[in-house]
Write an enzyme that holds these catalytic residues in place. Structure first.
Site, mmCIF file in Angstrom:
data_model
loop_
_atom_site.group_PDB
_atom_site.id
_atom_site.type_symbol
_atom_site.label_atom_id
_atom_site.label_comp_id
_atom_site.label_asym_id
_atom_site.label_seq_id
_atom_site.Cartn_x
_atom_site.Cartn_y
_atom_site.Cartn_z
ATOM 1 C CB ALA A 65 -0.875 -0.020 1.244
ATOM 2 N N GLY A 104 0.605 -5.234 0.558
ATOM 3 C CA GLY A 104 -0.444 -5.210 -0.453
ATOM 4 C C GLY A 104 0.025 -5.768 -1.789
ATOM 5 C CD GLU A 107 -2.693 -7.813 1.865
ATOM 6 O OE1 GLU A 107 -2.354 -6.627 1.667
ATOM 7 O OE2 GLU A 107 -3.424 -8.163 2.802
ATOM 8 C CD GLU A 127 1.103 -5.987 5.224
ATOM 9 O OE1 GLU A 127 1.921 -6.884 5.509
ATOM 10 O OE2 GLU A 127 0.457 -5.972 4.157
HETATM 11 N N1 3HC Z 1 4.557 3.515 0.295
HETATM 12 C C1 3HC Z 1 5.052 4.743 -0.018
HETATM 13 N N2 3HC Z 1 6.353 4.986 -0.239
HETATM 14 C C2 3HC Z 1 7.196 3.957 -0.143
HETATM 15 C C3 3HC Z 1 6.761 2.655 0.176
HETATM 16 C C4 3HC Z 1 5.376 2.448 0.400
HETATM 17 N N3 3HC Z 1 4.861 1.235 0.686
HETATM 18 N N4 3HC Z 1 7.828 1.838 0.199
HETATM 19 C C5 3HC Z 1 8.893 2.599 -0.108
HETATM 20 N N5 3HC Z 1 8.515 3.880 -0.312
HETATM 21 C C6 3HC Z 1 9.373 5.009 -0.691
HETATM 22 C C7 3HC Z 1 10.381 5.359 0.381
HETATM 23 O O1 3HC Z 1 9.818 6.249 1.309
HETATM 24 C C8 3HC Z 1 11.502 5.979 -0.426
HETATM 25 O O2 3HC Z 1 11.124 7.303 -0.727
HETATM 26 P P1 3HC Z 1 12.231 8.467 -0.821
HETATM 27 O O3 3HC Z 1 13.166 8.035 -1.901
HETATM 28 O O4 3HC Z 1 11.414 9.649 -1.139
HETATM 29 O O5 3HC Z 1 12.889 8.509 0.518
HETATM 30 C C9 3HC Z 1 11.470 5.185 -1.729
HETATM 31 O O6 3HC Z 1 10.172 4.583 -1.787
HETATM 32 C C10 3HC Z 1 12.521 4.100 -1.811
HETATM 33 O O7 3HC Z 1 12.438 3.296 -0.647
HETATM 34 P P2 3HC Z 1 13.739 2.686 0.044
HETATM 35 O O8 3HC Z 1 14.745 3.752 0.281
HETATM 36 O O9 3HC Z 1 13.264 1.894 1.220
HETATM 37 O O10 3HC Z 1 14.255 1.725 -1.126
HETATM 38 P P3 3HC Z 1 14.966 0.327 -1.056
HETATM 39 O O11 3HC Z 1 15.264 -0.034 -2.444
HETATM 40 O O12 3HC Z 1 16.037 0.340 -0.021
HETATM 41 O O13 3HC Z 1 13.854 -0.701 -0.476
HETATM 42 C C11 3HC Z 1 11.680 -1.711 -0.335
HETATM 43 C C12 3HC Z 1 12.713 -1.003 -1.221
HETATM 44 C C13 3HC Z 1 12.232 -3.067 0.139
HETATM 45 C C14 3HC Z 1 10.425 -1.934 -1.117
HETATM 46 C C15 3HC Z 1 11.401 -0.845 0.922
HETATM 47 O O14 3HC Z 1 11.091 0.464 0.487
HETATM 48 C C16 3HC Z 1 10.286 -1.296 1.807
HETATM 49 O O15 3HC Z 1 10.470 -2.185 2.602
HETATM 50 N N6 3HC Z 1 9.097 -0.644 1.696
HETATM 51 C C17 3HC Z 1 7.996 -0.823 2.563
HETATM 52 C C18 3HC Z 1 7.309 -2.132 2.368
HETATM 53 C C19 3HC Z 1 6.101 -2.227 3.264
HETATM 54 O O16 3HC Z 1 6.153 -1.985 4.437
HETATM 55 N N7 3HC Z 1 4.972 -2.623 2.676
HETATM 56 C C20 3HC Z 1 3.765 -2.766 3.369
HETATM 57 C C21 3HC Z 1 2.991 -1.507 3.262
HETATM 58 S S1 3HC Z 1 1.503 -1.544 4.198
HETATM 59 C C22 3HC Z 1 0.431 -2.458 3.247
HETATM 60 O O17 3HC Z 1 0.779 -2.922 2.212
HETATM 61 C C23 3HC Z 1 -0.949 -2.613 3.793
HETATM 62 C C24 3HC Z 1 -1.748 -3.596 3.031
HETATM 63 O O18 3HC Z 1 -1.748 -4.832 3.698
HETATM 64 C C25 3HC Z 1 -3.139 -3.136 2.847
#
Ligand code: 3HC
Ligand code: NAI
Length: 691
Positions: A65, A104, A107, A127
């Site tokens: 998400a 997501g 998912e 999450e």
């Molecule tokens: N939403 C919005 N922005 C995100 C994001 C997300 N899910 N994931 C990463 N970003 C952004 C970061 O803030 C960063 O922005 P910036 O360059 O402006 O600082 C940019 O993307 C790059 O991120 P990283 O520096 O972390 O890049 P890496 O290449 O090191 O890592 C990644 C990539 C492994 C995908 C890592 O970003 C990550 O772990 N992201 C989060 C994953 C996550 O937690 N997903 C679950 C979200 S909640 C969800 O999905 C709910 C659902 O169940 C309904």
């Protein structure tokens, strides 16, 4: 318009290839959700299309998400709605997972009829690390597909698994280098037969006992984590409720947790860590210098750990000492640390041998000659450090980054001992250096932008969280810590016992309080520094004079005679503290736990405000990142400055004024803190304005 740009589709060999391009990580923003719905429905309605493949551009598949949308009004279509559409299509849908499929993103893939993943792809439900749980069916579809026991572990631990592991669990149908053609071929094959049963209708739950056993272990390990409890509850619903009812259980937990202040704090932590990597006002085009070889000077507690950081990242490193004897001691400590990892099973023998082979021990500074970066980690003595940097000038190759690991000393003074101060900065690792994530990158007055960029880039390569600090005594972290240490001592003098002070912090979420920590580190370190600087801490000094130096002498603030590690309250210490209070003419009183906590935390926040105002830290979020990664500040409170916003700045200002009325003027609230409080503003707002 925007929707068409982020999700497009083309028809190739009667397969609709739906392509997501939403850099940097293809997060499921409203535009992506809308685009997926539109393209899926169009493909369903087009009689020329037999099957559908979902692909994503760039390094990731879908990172989940869009976290930036949390807390904003929802924009349809929701993710559960989009996934339900994919799942009920009469044509096969295959996910082509080129990179990370997280949250997501996984998912979405679970809503497809099949999944093809690249060997390097990672699949996971992270999450819980954001204080929530999967909110688009992850806790219902994953267990039905691969079994409740492995599924609850994946969702409750939040760690991604490899494509190979996903295949062995039945989460991925095929692993292929080139995912798009492989997914197209699979999609067409499926179109020629009966449609596979979607995850929601599978019944591969596994044995209830195996699930309950896994769940009990996860709950025990994460007793205070509401997300883990919610994951367990939602997955358990797979046994007890229908798929639709299970979704409702998951959704209710998701909405509750998403709005919990703890999740808000964890989201702040996620973005603060990433913002800390950005350095404003660097000249355009500033590039980090390449680092192919490193040298570490001093093979003591820190030097050995720092050398391990380089080796762990695959960078060859020379560890330099003054004598063979010291060198052997240092190398043995490194080997011992690796041996522990092998014994624990977190490192293979092969990986250990590879890493050890990257660390070369040498006697004599001249061995720093070939390094692109030199990290000095000798004793904390200005004279010695200046001598070493002076000598390095004639040894280190031109353009080498010259870093000091000093905890407190003036980096500008150290830089002045070379004719290349532009190459000098601080790289302040935390103990144990091979474990702790934080790296304070201390920018001197003359540090060149390129050198700063190199240290930040290198920090990330070493798997650290680098944060820029300006030059001042103790930099960001230790300067704030000094406030807490002084107040902890003061609280003892006014009536508290070590246990009460420690408990206030452990109840707040720190793993250890200041006195248990001091006993672990050894009380003589601070004693030596106080003697050298003419400072006093009457209780700590008295303990040292009594030979109570902490765990190593089995006695410090606590008594460790039971097993050497568990500290018990000691009546002798209570008597000693009372005596010192009397000597100081301080009337003792019982101090409530909430007062202890406020008096420990607010002066640190106050110092943080000064650090921010002086420009030592670039952002309040950077200060939080320092404390979260270097000092064990509990993440679900977001760090000291985020916590200050949550408490309310006017309250903190008022309390600091009350504390200062006791006579300690250093506790007067910082001008920035007062200003923000009066304006009804916050540290978060200040960061936002600066961004
Ligand atoms: N939403 C919005 N922005 C995100 C994001 C997300 N899910 N994931 C990463 N970003 C952004 C970061 O803030 C960063 O922005 P910036 O360059 O402006 O600082 C940019 O993307 C790059 O991120 P990283 O520096 O972390 O890049 P890496 O290449 O090191 O890592 C990644 C990539 C492994 C995908 C890592 O970003 C990550 O772990 N992201 C989060 C994953 C996550 O937690 N997903 C679950 C979200 S909640 C969800 O999905 C709910 C659902 O169940 C309904
Ligand atoms: P230490 O005393 O364990 O190790 C210092 C090592 O440097 C010794 O092995 C010594 O033989 C070696 N050394 C001295 N002069 C040398 C020279 N001229 N050439 C090569 N080696 C030389 O000290 P520690 O704890 O590792 O600290 C090192 C630095 O790191 C200090 O500046 C300290 O302030 C800083 N630091 C320490 C932390 C800690 O928790 N110990 C945390 C963060 C920084």
């Amino acid at each position: 318009m925007a929707q068409q740009e982020v999700v497009t589709s083309s028809v190739e060999d009667s397969v609709a290839v739906i392509r997501i391009a939403n850099p940097p990580v293809n997060a499921l923003s409203a535009a992506v959700r809308g685009g997926l719905k539109r393209e899926a429905e169009a493909a369903a309605a087009n009689p020329a299309i037999r099957a559908i493949v979902i692909v994503a551009e760039g390094k990731t598949f879908i990172a989940g998400a869009d976290i930036t949308e949390f807390g904003k009004p929802p924009v349809p279509p929701s993710l559960p709605e989009v996934i339900a559409i994919l799942e009920t299509l009469a044509k096969p849908v295959v996910a082509a997972i080129n990179g990370a499929a997280l949250g997501g993103g996984l998912e979405v893939a679970l809503g497809c009829h099949a999944r093809v993943a690249a060997p390097s792809a990672k699949l996971g439900l992270p999450e819980v690390k954001l204080g929530i749980l999967p909110g688009a069916g992850g806790t219902q579809r994953l267990p039905r597909l691969i079994g409740t026991a492995p599924a609850v572990k994946i969702a409750a631990e939040g760690n991604p698994i490899s494509a190979k592991e996903a295949q062995s669990l039945g989460l991925v149908d095929e692993v292929a280098e080139d995912v798009v053609p492989a997914a197209k071929a699979l999609a067409l094959k499926l179109a020629g037969g009966t449609l596979p049963t979607p995850a929601r209708d599978r019944a591969n739950l596994g044995a209830r006992e195996a699930f309950e056993e896994a769940a009990a272990a996860l709950l025990k390990k994460n007793a205070d984590n509401p997300s883990v409890a919610a994951v367990v509850d939602a997955v358990r619903a797979c046994f007890e409720k229908s798929f639709e009812e299970g979704l409702a259980v998951e959704r209710a937990h998701f909405l509750r947790l998403r709005d919990d202040p703890r999740s808000k704090a964890l989201r702040h932590v996620f973005f603060a860590e990433r913002a800390a990597a950005r350095i404003p006002n660097l000249p355009k085009g500033t590039q980090p210098r390449p680092v192919a070889k490193a040298a570490v000077i001093g093979g003591g507690t820190m030097g050995g750990g720092i050398a391990m950081c380089f080796a762990n990242a695959g960078i060859p490193v020379t560890l330099i000492e003054t004598s063979e004897e010291n060198l052997q001691r240092g190398l043995e400590r490194v080997a011992g640390n690796y041996a522990t990892s092998v014994k624990r099973g977190s490192l293979t023998e092969e990986a250990r041998d590879k890493r050890m082979s990257l660390i070369e021990g040498k006697v004599g500074l001249e061995n720093a000659a070939g390094a692109d970066v030199v990290v000095e980690a000798v004793f904390e003595e200005m004279g010695l450090k200046k001598e070493i940097f002076g000598k390095l000038e004639g040894i280190a190759k031109p353009g080498a980054v010259l870093a000091t690991n000093t905890s407190y000393l003036d980096v500008d003074e150290i830089a002045a001992s070379t004719s290349r101060p532009g190459d000098v900065l601080g790289m302040h690792f935390f103990s144990p250096a091979n474990v702790m994530k934080l790296l304070e990158v201390v920018r001197g007055a003359k540090t060149s932008p390129e050198v700063l960029a190199t240290a930040m880039d290198l920090g990330r390569k070493l798997a650290k969280v680098p944060v820029v600090s300006g030059v001042c005594y103790g930099f960001i972290g230790n300067r704030m810590l000094a406030r807490r240490t002084a107040m902890a001592e003061r609280l003892l003098l006014e009536g508290a016992q070590p246990k009460e002070v420690d408990k206030a912090l452990t109840d707040f979420g720190f793993r250890m309080g200041p006195f248990a920590m001091a006993d672990l580190a050894g009380l003589d370190i601070g004693w030596r520094i106080r003697k050298a600087t003419g400072k006093k801490a009457p209780v700590a000094d008295a303990l040292c004079e009594a030979g109570r130096l902490g765990q190593k002498t089995k006695r410090g603030y606590y008594d460790y005679s039971a097993d050497g590690r568990t500290g018990a309250a000691d009546p002798e210490v209570a008597a000693l503290i009372e005596r010192v209070s009397a000597e100081q003419g301080i009337a003792r009183r019982a101090i409530p736990q909430d007062e202890i906590l406020e008096r420990l935390l607010y002066p640190m926040i106050n110092e943080g405000a000064r650090i921010l105002e002086e420009g030592i830290a670039l952002r309040a979020g950077d200060i939080d990142t320092v404390w979260l990664n270097g000092y064990g500040w509990p993440a679900w409170t977001g760090g000291p400055m985020f916590h200050a916003d949550s408490v309310g700045l006017p309250k903190i200002v008022a309390r600091l004024r009350e504390f200062a009325a006791g006579g300690d003027e250093s506790l007067q609230p910082a001008p920035l803190l007062v200003r923000l409080a009066e304006q009804g503003s916050s540290f978060a707002a200040l960061d936002q304005k600066a961004a």
